[in-house]
Design a protein around this motif. Structure first.
Motif, PDB file in Angstrom:
ATOM      1  N   CYS A 216       0.834  -1.212   0.000  1.00  0.00           N
ATOM      2  CA  CYS A 216       0.000   0.000   0.000  1.00  0.00           C
ATOM      3  C   CYS A 216       0.864   1.255   0.000  1.00  0.00           C
ATOM      4  O   CYS A 216       0.542   2.249  -0.666  1.00  0.00           O
ATOM      5  N   ALA A 217       1.963   1.225   0.753  1.00  0.00           N
ATOM      6  CA  ALA A 217       2.884   2.372   0.767  1.00  0.00           C
ATOM      7  C   ALA A 217       3.469   2.591  -0.621  1.00  0.00           C
ATOM      8  O   ALA A 217       3.656   3.743  -1.056  1.00  0.00           O
ATOM      9  N   GLY A 218       3.742   1.488  -1.332  1.00  0.00           N
ATOM     10  CA  GLY A 218       4.244   1.615  -2.696  1.00  0.00           C
ATOM     11  C   GLY A 218       3.211   2.247  -3.617  1.00  0.00           C
ATOM     12  O   GLY A 218       3.559   3.078  -4.478  1.00  0.00           O
ATOM     13  N   ILE A 219       1.935   1.880  -3.455  1.00  0.00           N
ATOM     14  CA  ILE A 219       0.882   2.480  -4.276  1.00  0.00           C
ATOM     15  C   ILE A 219       0.752   3.972  -3.979  1.00  0.00           C
ATOM     16  O   ILE A 219       0.517   4.779  -4.874  1.00  0.00           O
TER      17      ILE A 219
ATOM     18  N   GLY B  40       3.192  10.205  -7.852  1.00  0.00           N
ATOM     19  CA  GLY B  40       4.071  10.445  -8.994  1.00  0.00           C
ATOM     20  C   GLY B  40       5.525  10.116  -8.746  1.00  0.00           C
ATOM     21  O   GLY B  40       6.383  10.462  -9.561  1.00  0.00           O
ATOM     22  N   LEU B  41       5.840   9.458  -7.644  1.00  0.00           N
ATOM     23  CA  LEU B  41       7.228   9.147  -7.317  1.00  0.00           C
ATOM     24  C   LEU B  41       7.698   7.871  -8.013  1.00  0.00           C
ATOM     25  O   LEU B  41       8.901   7.607  -8.071  1.00  0.00           O
ATOM     26  N   GLU B  42       6.747   7.055  -8.498  1.00  0.00           N
ATOM     27  CA  GLU B  42       7.073   5.865  -9.271  1.00  0.00           C
ATOM     28  C   GLU B  42       6.185   5.824 -10.500  1.00  0.00           C
ATOM     29  O   GLU B  42       5.005   6.182 -10.435  1.00  0.00           O
ATOM     30  N   LYS B  43       6.749   5.404 -11.627  1.00  0.00           N
ATOM     31  CA  LYS B  43       5.986   5.368 -12.877  1.00  0.00           C
ATOM     32  C   LYS B  43       5.383   3.980 -13.073  1.00  0.00           C
ATOM     33  O   LYS B  43       5.913   3.148 -13.808  1.00  0.00           O
TER      34      LYS B  43
ATOM     35  N   ARG C  46      -1.707  -1.967  -9.423  1.00  0.00           N
ATOM     36  CA  ARG C  46      -1.145  -2.279  -8.103  1.00  0.00           C
ATOM     37  C   ARG C  46      -2.264  -2.504  -7.079  1.00  0.00           C
ATOM     38  O   ARG C  46      -2.160  -3.361  -6.198  1.00  0.00           O
ATOM     39  N   LEU C  47      -3.349  -1.735  -7.196  1.00  0.00           N
ATOM     40  CA  LEU C  47      -4.489  -1.931  -6.301  1.00  0.00           C
ATOM     41  C   LEU C  47      -5.115  -3.317  -6.516  1.00  0.00           C
ATOM     42  O   LEU C  47      -5.569  -3.956  -5.556  1.00  0.00           O
TER      43      LEU C  47
END
Length: 339
Positions: A304-307, A313-316, A322-323
């Motif tokens: 969830c932190a990755g999502i 906008g920190l990861e493309k 991902r959800l």
């Protein structure tokens, strides 16, 4: 006395009891029953109302003090006691029993509570309510009872359903009575009183029960992965933003991670759910979740932190894909095996 929910209006028309206890986990029926008591009380001169919300740290002396205090204007009073849990402990039981032993004049006590289990129904304070006033146990409207209930609600507002409309509405709202109420109100607003057909219903129904965010969480905890993914797709198509869905999923995962850790430390599942104030209706779902280790839920929380980083906008990457992975993880599907 103990009554069914449908018997309450007739009792209120006869006379007001000094105390009412309304208990159930179905919010629409519980809310409407409480409104009936409040409206009847107002019509009979109970113009002053004092609200007591019982939560963690509640001082039960407030109930006794409210009963003993005088009305500011000498009016009849309604004490509106709302329990967030039916397990009120010894202090709560003693306070309500003391109130019932010497109820103040010109005062009506209305208690609303989640579903009472069998042991709670036999407790001293509940029996005291039954002797002095009215206990109403509110049950979900399910199975064969749902169709007549829906047709009656439609006709009560002036809508005459054509054949198949009631069945269609039942299928759409999936037992969510609040959603049914909203859809009936929408039909009335769009078309006014009169005959309603399946085409009109299909145009107005928003599938709010089937595809809302909280329904998504419950479907996943029930391990209905396919249904959960369809709900997730519908939420995306309806324009629900990803942060809202992420918030709902992460909130549930965080709670399960904390509760699973408590279970692993030796606490019973029942005591953990009681401490976390899990509602009776959701306990079967949470039990399923607590069969899995805390580490599983912590890994999903990391996902969830990755999502969250993707959304910011920190990861493309695709936040909705991902959800889907997290949703499948909640439902017990090993997504790594699918890649």
């Amino acid at each position: 006395m103990r009554l069914r929910n449908d018997q309450l209006p007739a009792q209120l028309n006869k006379s007001l009891a000094p105390v009412y206890l309304l208990s159930g986990d179905e919010p629409l029926q519980l809310g409407e029953a409480a409104d009936q008591v409040r409206q009847t009380a107002r019509s009979q001169g109970f113009s002053e109302r004092e609200l007591l919300e019982v939560g963690p740290g509640f001082d039960w002396n407030q109930l006794l003090e409210a009963g003993q205090s005088l009305s500011l204007f000498g009016d009849k009073r309604l004490l509106d006691l709302r329990l967030s849990s039916s397990k009120i402990g010894t202090p709560g039981s003693k306070a309500i029993s003391a109130y019932l032993a010497d109820p103040p004049p010109d005062t009506l006590l209305l208690i609303t509570a989640p579903k009472l289990d069998r042991a709670q129904q036999n407790s001293k304070w509940v029996k005291g309510v039954e002797r002095l006033g009215v206990l109403v146990l509110i049950w979900p409207i399910e199975g064969q009872r749902l169709l007549p209930w829906l047709e009656r609600r439609l006709r009560d507002v002036g809508l005459t359903p054509e054949p198949g409309v009631v069945e269609m509405l039942s299928e759409r709202i999936e037992g969510n009575l609040l959603a049914a109420k909203q859809e009936i109100e929408k039909l009335l607003l769009l078309h006014g009183p009169g005959v309603v057909d399946q085409e009109q219903l299909a145009e107005s129904v928003a599938d709010s029960a089937r595809f809302d965010v909280f329904g998504l969480v419950d479907a996943l905890l029930a391990r209905e992965a396919g249904r959960g993914l369809r709900m997730l797709e519908h939420l995306q198509a309806e324009g629900v933003v990803a942060p809202v869905v992420l918030w709902a999923l992460a909130r549930e995962i965080r709670a399960l991670a904390e509760m699973a850790a408590m279970v692993e430390q030796g606490r019973s599942v029942d005591s953990v759910m009681a401490a976390q104030r899990v509602w009776e209706k959701r306990k079967p779902l949470m039990r399923k979740g607590l069969k899995r280790r805390a580490a599983v839920w912590r890994r999903l929380l990391i996902d969830c932190a990755g999502i969250d980083r993707v959304i910011k906008g920190l990861e493309k990457k695709d936040a909705w894909l991902r959800l889907q992975d997290v949703a499948l993880g909640i439902a017990g599907v090993n997504t790594s095996a699918l890649k």
